[in-house]
Design an enzyme around this catalytic site. Structure first.
Site, mmCIF file in Angstrom:
data_model
loop_
_atom_site.group_PDB
_atom_site.id
_atom_site.type_symbol
_atom_site.label_atom_id
_atom_site.label_comp_id
_atom_site.label_asym_id
_atom_site.label_seq_id
_atom_site.Cartn_x
_atom_site.Cartn_y
_atom_site.Cartn_z
ATOM 1 N N ARG A 37 94.769 -2.266 18.411
ATOM 2 C CA ARG A 37 95.967 -1.436 18.255
ATOM 3 C C ARG A 37 97.066 -1.729 19.273
ATOM 4 N NH1 ARG A 37 92.715 3.990 18.628
ATOM 5 N NH2 ARG A 37 91.534 2.561 19.959
ATOM 6 N N CYS A 40 95.184 1.117 24.360
ATOM 7 C CA CYS A 40 94.134 1.579 23.449
ATOM 8 C C CYS A 40 92.800 1.402 24.157
ATOM 9 C CB CYS A 40 94.193 0.851 22.107
ATOM 10 S SG CYS A 40 93.954 -0.938 22.195
ATOM 11 N N ASP A 89 91.204 4.021 15.252
ATOM 12 C CA ASP A 89 90.596 2.753 15.667
ATOM 13 C C ASP A 89 90.108 1.990 14.425
ATOM 14 O OD1 ASP A 89 89.124 0.761 16.794
ATOM 15 O OD2 ASP A 89 88.060 2.060 18.198
#
Ligand code: 4NP
Length: 158
Positions: free
Chosen positions: A16, A10, A128
């Site tokens: 994440r 990420c 996000d």
């Protein structure tokens, strides 16, 4: 037998991708498949390198029984493209950034987007959660549980 090496990527490697790494390892262990897979995570940027995962992400994951212990590191094009069989970006921007780091066909074929593997949630990328609230972190975990399950099913079918 050589393990299948999976890298989740990420932007910052604090929300994440460390969650994806933890959920995937949890799933692998629950099925006794530890001898077949090696899982890691990395960030496109090195801004948070050396830090543990975001405390909000860890708290949400803990409520579901996951302990995120991963320490942030930056993606290393020199070693990671060779070492990993699957390099899975959390969103389209992560995928574009990864693609811009190599011109080798063999490596480009390794790059995927996480939501390719979702079976329940139809979403273009894992959003996000960094600047969002409670629901964002829960939704990340929902998407990742679904995608990790889809990914492992696909890998075990071959
Ligand atoms: P992640 O979330 O990519 O899921 O780890 C972010 C963490 C930090 C930043 C951006 C996204 N940041 O800009 O510092």
């Amino acid at each position: 037998m050589k393990k299948t090496n999976i890298l989740f990527v990420c932007l910052g490697n604090i929300c994440r991708s460390p969650s994806a790494e933890t959920i995937m390892n949890h799933l692998i262990e629950s099925k006794g498949l530890q001898n077949k897979y090696y899982v890691d995570s990395a960030g496109i940027i090195g801004f948070h390198a050396g830090e543990p995962a975001d405390s909000r992400m860890r708290a949400h994951a803990a409520k579901r029984g996951y302990t995120i212990t991963s320490i942030s590191r930056q993606f290393n094009p020199t070693t990671d493209f060779k070492k990993f069989d699957l390099i899975i970006g959390m969103d389209r921007k992560n995928v574009k950034d990864l693609q811009s780091l190599t011109i080798e066909e063999e490596f480009l074929h390794k790059i995927h987007v996480m939501t390719e593997f979702n079976k329940i949630f139809k979403e273009e990328g894992v959003p996000d959660p960094y600047y969002g609230g409670y629901e964002g972190f829960e939704y990340v975990l929902d998407l990742l549980e679904d995608a990790c399950s889809g990914l492992l099913t696909e890998l075990e079918e071959f």
